[in-house]
Design an enzyme around this catalytic site. Structure first.
Site, PDB file in Angstrom:
ATOM      1  N   ASP A 192       0.853  -1.192   0.000  1.00 53.90           N
ATOM      2  CA  ASP A 192       0.000   0.000   0.000  1.00 53.90           C
ATOM      3  C   ASP A 192       0.894   1.249   0.000  1.00 53.90           C
ATOM      4  OD1 ASP A 192      -3.202   0.534   1.008  1.00 53.90           O
ATOM      5  OD2 ASP A 192      -1.799   2.208   1.098  1.00 53.90           O
ATOM      6  N   ILE A 193       0.501   2.266  -0.737  1.00 54.22           N
ATOM      7  CA  ILE A 193       1.302   3.485  -0.871  1.00 54.22           C
ATOM      8  C   ILE A 193       1.308   4.294   0.439  1.00 54.22           C
ATOM      9  CG2 ILE A 193      -0.472   5.107  -1.692  1.00 54.22           C
ATOM     10  CD1 ILE A 193       1.543   5.890  -3.933  1.00 54.22           C
ATOM     11  N   GLY A 197     -15.530   3.206   3.857  1.00 54.04           N
ATOM     12  CA  GLY A 197     -14.379   4.017   3.453  1.00 54.04           C
ATOM     13  C   GLY A 197     -13.668   3.523   2.213  1.00 54.04           C
ATOM     14  N   HIS A 244     -10.306  -5.245  -3.402  1.00 57.26           N
ATOM     15  CA  HIS A 244      -8.968  -5.514  -2.859  1.00 57.26           C
ATOM     16  C   HIS A 244      -9.073  -5.971  -1.420  1.00 57.26           C
ATOM     17  CE1 HIS A 244      -9.968  -1.221  -2.479  1.00 57.26           C
ATOM     18  NE2 HIS A 244      -9.346  -1.259  -1.297  1.00 57.26           N
ATOM     19  N   HIS A 256      -6.948  -5.835   2.091  1.00 56.33           N
ATOM     20  CA  HIS A 256      -5.813  -5.283   2.829  1.00 56.33           C
ATOM     21  C   HIS A 256      -5.247  -6.400   3.713  1.00 56.33           C
ATOM     22  CE1 HIS A 256      -6.861  -0.871   2.318  1.00 56.33           C
ATOM     23  NE2 HIS A 256      -8.046  -1.411   2.075  1.00 56.33           N
TER      24      HIS A 256
HETATM   25  P1  5GP Z   1      -9.741   1.371   0.340  1.00 60.62           P
HETATM   26  O1  5GP Z   1      -9.865   2.600   1.201  1.00 60.62           O
HETATM   27  O2  5GP Z   1     -10.428   1.550  -1.002  1.00 60.62           O
HETATM   28  O3  5GP Z   1     -10.149   0.109   1.044  1.00 60.62           O
HETATM   29  O4  5GP Z   1      -8.180   1.188   0.093  1.00 60.62           O
HETATM   30  C1  5GP Z   1      -7.500   1.727  -1.000  1.00 60.62           C
HETATM   31  C2  5GP Z   1      -6.028   1.694  -0.653  1.00 60.62           C
HETATM   32  O5  5GP Z   1      -5.290   1.964  -1.816  1.00 60.62           O
HETATM   33  C3  5GP Z   1      -5.617   2.751   0.395  1.00 60.62           C
HETATM   34  O6  5GP Z   1      -5.073   2.095   1.544  1.00 60.62           O
HETATM   35  C4  5GP Z   1      -4.572   3.589  -0.345  1.00 60.62           C
HETATM   36  O7  5GP Z   1      -3.491   3.990   0.474  1.00 60.62           O
HETATM   37  C5  5GP Z   1      -4.134   2.669  -1.458  1.00 60.62           C
HETATM   38  N1  5GP Z   1      -3.668   3.369  -2.652  1.00 60.62           N
HETATM   39  C6  5GP Z   1      -4.258   4.451  -3.244  1.00 60.62           C
HETATM   40  N2  5GP Z   1      -3.557   4.807  -4.329  1.00 60.62           N
HETATM   41  C7  5GP Z   1      -2.508   3.927  -4.428  1.00 60.62           C
HETATM   42  C8  5GP Z   1      -1.442   3.799  -5.366  1.00 60.62           C
HETATM   43  O8  5GP Z   1      -1.301   4.542  -6.348  1.00 60.62           O
HETATM   44  N3  5GP Z   1      -0.557   2.792  -5.147  1.00 60.62           N
HETATM   45  C9  5GP Z   1      -0.675   1.937  -4.085  1.00 60.62           C
HETATM   46  N4  5GP Z   1       0.264   0.985  -3.962  1.00 60.62           N
HETATM   47  N5  5GP Z   1      -1.676   2.034  -3.192  1.00 60.62           N
HETATM   48  C10 5GP Z   1      -2.582   3.016  -3.367  1.00 60.62           C
END
Ligand code: 5GP
Ligand code: ZN
Length: 114
Positions: free
Chosen positions: A30-31, A93, A100, A102
């Site tokens: 994760d970034i 969120g 995906h 986590h």
């Molecule tokens: P969500 O909130 O949709 O469950 O998680 C999306 C995740 O994607 C977040 O934890 C966010 O930090 C990660 N993310 C967003 N943009 C990027 C990116 O460009 N590269 C990577 N590796 N992770 C990303």
């Protein structure tokens, strides 16, 4: 999906620090990590949210889970413990609309989540 960030990572047009890949899934750091280990495991195929998963995706979803547990073992958090999280839509969120998982570990994780 042309406008999907994670599809672009699958295609290789956006870089990511990959930790695992196979026929159906891809895993990368994760970034903006929320734990010492924070990896995202995604299906190669675009599925926007958990609400879009159908019976036909059962093998894909099984592969996703197996990739996540494999990543946990390979990154050394399987024995200490880890958490798998899938956020669906606004109240959870979800910010990237490509399913995906986590994989979070490397520190004690509070429960319940906020
Ligand atoms: P969500 O909130 O949709 O469950 O998680 C999306 C995740 O994607 C977040 O934890 C966010 O930090 C990660 N993310 C967003 N943009 C990027 C990116 O460009 N590269 C990577 N590796 N992770 C990303
Ligand atoms: Zn996508």
């Amino acid at each position: 999906m042309a406008d999907c960030l994670f599809c672009k990572i699958v295609e290789g047009t956006i870089p990511a620090k990959k930790v695992h890949e196979d026929e159906h899934t891809l895993a990368f750091h994760d970034i903006a990590p929320h734990a010492p280990t924070h990896v995202l495991v995604i299906p190669r195929r675009h599925v926007p949210t958990l609400n879009d998963v159908t019976l036909e995706d059962r093998e894909l979803m099984g592969s996703l889970l197996l990739s996540a547990t494999k990543v946990a073992r390979e990154l050394g958090v399987a024995d200490s413990g880890y958490r798998l999280v899938m956020n669906c839509n606004r109240d959870a969120g979800q910010t990237v609309f490509h399913v995906h998982v986590h994989v979070l570990g490397g520190r004690p994780l509070a429960w319940p989540p906020g």
